[in-house]
Design an enzyme around this catalytic site. Structure first.
Site, short mmCIF file in Angstrom:
data_model
loop_
_atom_site.label_atom_id
_atom_site.label_comp_id
_atom_site.label_asym_id
_atom_site.label_seq_id
_atom_site.Cartn_x
_atom_site.Cartn_y
_atom_site.Cartn_z
N CYS A 33 0.93 -1.18 0.15
CA CYS A 33 -0.16 0.00 -0.08
C CYS A 33 0.82 1.16 0.08
O CYS A 33 1.64 1.52 -1.02
CB CYS A 33 -0.96 0.04 1.07
SG CYS A 33 -2.27 1.11 1.30
N HIS A 89 -3.62 -5.19 0.84
CA HIS A 89 -3.16 -5.64 2.20
C HIS A 89 -2.99 -6.95 2.39
O HIS A 89 -3.98 -7.72 2.61
CB HIS A 89 -3.79 -5.01 3.31
CG HIS A 89 -3.56 -3.49 3.38
ND1 HIS A 89 -2.85 -2.90 4.28
CD2 HIS A 89 -4.51 -2.35 2.88
CE1 HIS A 89 -2.62 -1.53 4.29
NE2 HIS A 89 -3.65 -1.20 3.43
N GLU A 92 -1.88 -8.85 4.64
CA GLU A 92 -1.73 -9.37 5.99
C GLU A 92 -3.31 -9.56 6.65
O GLU A 92 -3.46 -10.17 7.59
CB GLU A 92 -1.18 -8.36 6.61
CG GLU A 92 -1.81 -6.92 7.02
CD GLU A 92 -1.55 -6.11 6.20
OE1 GLU A 92 -1.57 -4.85 6.22
OE2 GLU A 92 -0.95 -6.41 4.94
#
Length: 520
Positions: free
Chosen positions: A89, A179, A181
């Site tokens: 990002c 993202h 994660e």
């Protein structure tokens, strides 16, 4: 073996912190692959990274624009370290901006994306090996890359993002606008694993045994022949810290167990029996309940409660430590999530944590926080690796402020008793139903709200108890647990029949975010 030699033998992937509240999840995911990972400030220099000697670097997401006056930057020499770098990002935008590409500010090209989006892979890439050509990912960005630097090529895009994944394989530089994660990126774990194992060449052999060796070496180097004071709360975190410290420094450790009058039912005796008896920790038990409850009388604001309790804990330790000789260190069970929720240099404070906020400036001890790079599930794994029994390791998480933050509004003995008794019933029934390992955390809250009821043909005006039960992997995000209705019914029936001054039960069905796990 010294701490330095142990650390040098452990492969590491460093995550540079650019301000996302959940960027520490990147480190957590990477650890799941058997690779040690931790956050470092974005201000770290290339020379400092050389000394750490990581096998990979991740630039995290963050709320800033690369064009902002206060934009977080990067030492440009880091790009010349010949270490694989993954920008996520804001991290991808930073790579692009610093290496000669173009980032368009939010809104100029209709490029905002928030929520799940479909990533379309246009080329094969080691980063996306084993993942489908089209996959759902979580986007959360305003600015967007519209021109990539020389040497980079397009790997993937989305309907609203022309460059959702880019790479320069010659220099081992990778960028993704989404993202990986978070769980909403369906193949996010695969992407991070590809970076760690395939691109960075990680062996995947880091374990809790490595962590124990590292921490014991660090503790011994820090403490030397001096003494450490540990405050036992009765929870998993401080218990694990106690066993770890004893393994590292033996009788240099003295534990103080403060009964602040805010413990769960029978918890004081259980702590003394398990840790003092079975593990042989040197524990001084202090009954300070009147001292704490007097200070908390009429205090309704949750932040004030936390600050009062945090301060008073240290003052109690001061009083007790003054009776001892040569105590220089105070150990705490602070976790990674505690530090993040309390705010960092780049992240906004959600709420102060009793271990990292509210400590007086004139505190007489140096702090030791052996667990402050671990998540809750890792602490449990550490406890097992240390040989602790499951009944200790799997104890329900319990905040340092205790029941003070499970009683809404002003604290009274009557309210505390309703929470103690109702919580004991909840834990008993969850265990009977065989759900105690499936539900991450569960507890009751006195909402401070009274309502009208009817019991025994008579009118009542008593408290409402809320049940909070959540499922989670690491405590950073959580969903409410979908407990079976028959279990909830039995819990509710028992509480209103067995606990005085309670006539209504409600169930909290809020996820985190937007709510936190605790009510205060």
């Amino acid at each position: 073996m010294t701490e330095i030699s142990i650390l040098n033998d452990v492969q590491k992937i460093i995550v540079l912190d650019y301000g996302s509240q959940y960027n520490q999840l990147i480190a957590r995911r990477i650890r799941e692959f058997g690779v040690f990972s931790e956050l470092k400030s974005h201000k770290i220099t290339a020379q400092e990274l050389r000394e750490i000697n990581p096998i990979g670097i991740v630039l995290s997401g963050g709320p800033n624009s690369v064009y902002a006056d206060n934009a977080f930057g990067i030492d440009p020499e880091i790009f010349e370290l010949e270490i694989p770098i993954l920008g996520i990002c804001y991290g991808m935008q930073l790579i692009t901006h610093k290496l000669g590409g173009k980032v368009v500010p939010a809104g100029q090209a209709g490029n905002r994306e928030y929520g799940q989006s479909t990533l379309h892979l246009r080329e094969t890439s080691k980063l996306f090996s084993g993942t489908p050509q089209e996959q759902l990912v979580l986007m959360s960005h305003g600015d967007a890359v519209t021109e990539i630097p020389e040497g980079f090529h397009l790997v993937g895009d989305s309907n609203d993002c022309p460059y959702a994944a880019i790479e320069n394989t010659e220099k081992n530089l990778y960028g993704i606008q989404f993202h990986p994660e978070v769980r909403h990126s369906v193949y996010g774990n695969d992407i991070l694993k590809n970076f760690a194992i395939s691109i960075c060449g990680a062996r995947g052999d880091w374990s809790m045994d490595n962590f124990i060796d590292m921490e014991i070496a660090k503790i011994r180097e820090t403490v030397g022949d001096r003494k450490v004071l540990l405050g036992l709360s009765g929870g998993v975190d401080s218990s694990v810290v106690g066993v770890l410290l004893q393994k590292a420094i033996g009788d240099q450790l003295t534990c103080i167990f403060v009964d602040h009058g805010l413990l769960r039912k029978d918890e004081g005796d259980q702590v003394m029996g398990m840790l003092g008896g079975k593990f042989g920790l040197n524990i001084i038990r202090v009954d300070a309940s009147k001292r704490f409850l007097d200070l908390l009388a009429d205090v309704e604001d949750p932040e004030k409660k936390r600050k009062i309790i945090g301060n008073e804990f240290v003052y109690v330790f001061d009083d007790e430590a003054s009776k001892l000789k040569g105590v220089d260190f105070l150990a705490q069970g602070t976790l990674y999530t505690d530090i993040i929720e309390s705010g960092t240099e780049t992240a906004q404070t959600i709420k102060s944590h009793h271990n990292v906020g509210g400590l007086p400036e004139d505190m007489q001890f140096e702090l030791i926080e052996p667990l402050n790079t671990l998540f809750k599930d890792e602490v449990r794994a550490l406890g097992i690796a240390l040989g602790m029994p499951e009944e200790i390791v799997w104890r329900q998480p319990f905040p340092g402020p205790g029941l003070a933050i499970r009683v809404m509004g002003a604290i009274t003995e009557e309210k505390l008793e309703t929470v103690r008794e109702s919580d004991a019933i909840l834990r008993e029934e969850i265990a009977k139903a065989g759900l105690d390992r499936d539900v991450w955390q569960y507890f009751t809250v006195n909402t401070g709200v009274r309502s009208v009821g009817v019991m025994g043909d008579g009118r009542t005006y008593d408290y409402t108890i809320a049940i909070r039960a959540i499922t989670s992997i690491d405590g950073m995000t959580a969903d409410f647990a979908q407990l079976p209705w028959d279990v909830l019914k039995k819990i509710s029936t028992r509480i209103v029949n067995e606990v005085d001054h309670v006539n209504r039960i409600v169930y909290d069905i809020t996820s985190k975010p937007p709510a936190t796990v605790e009510w205060e």
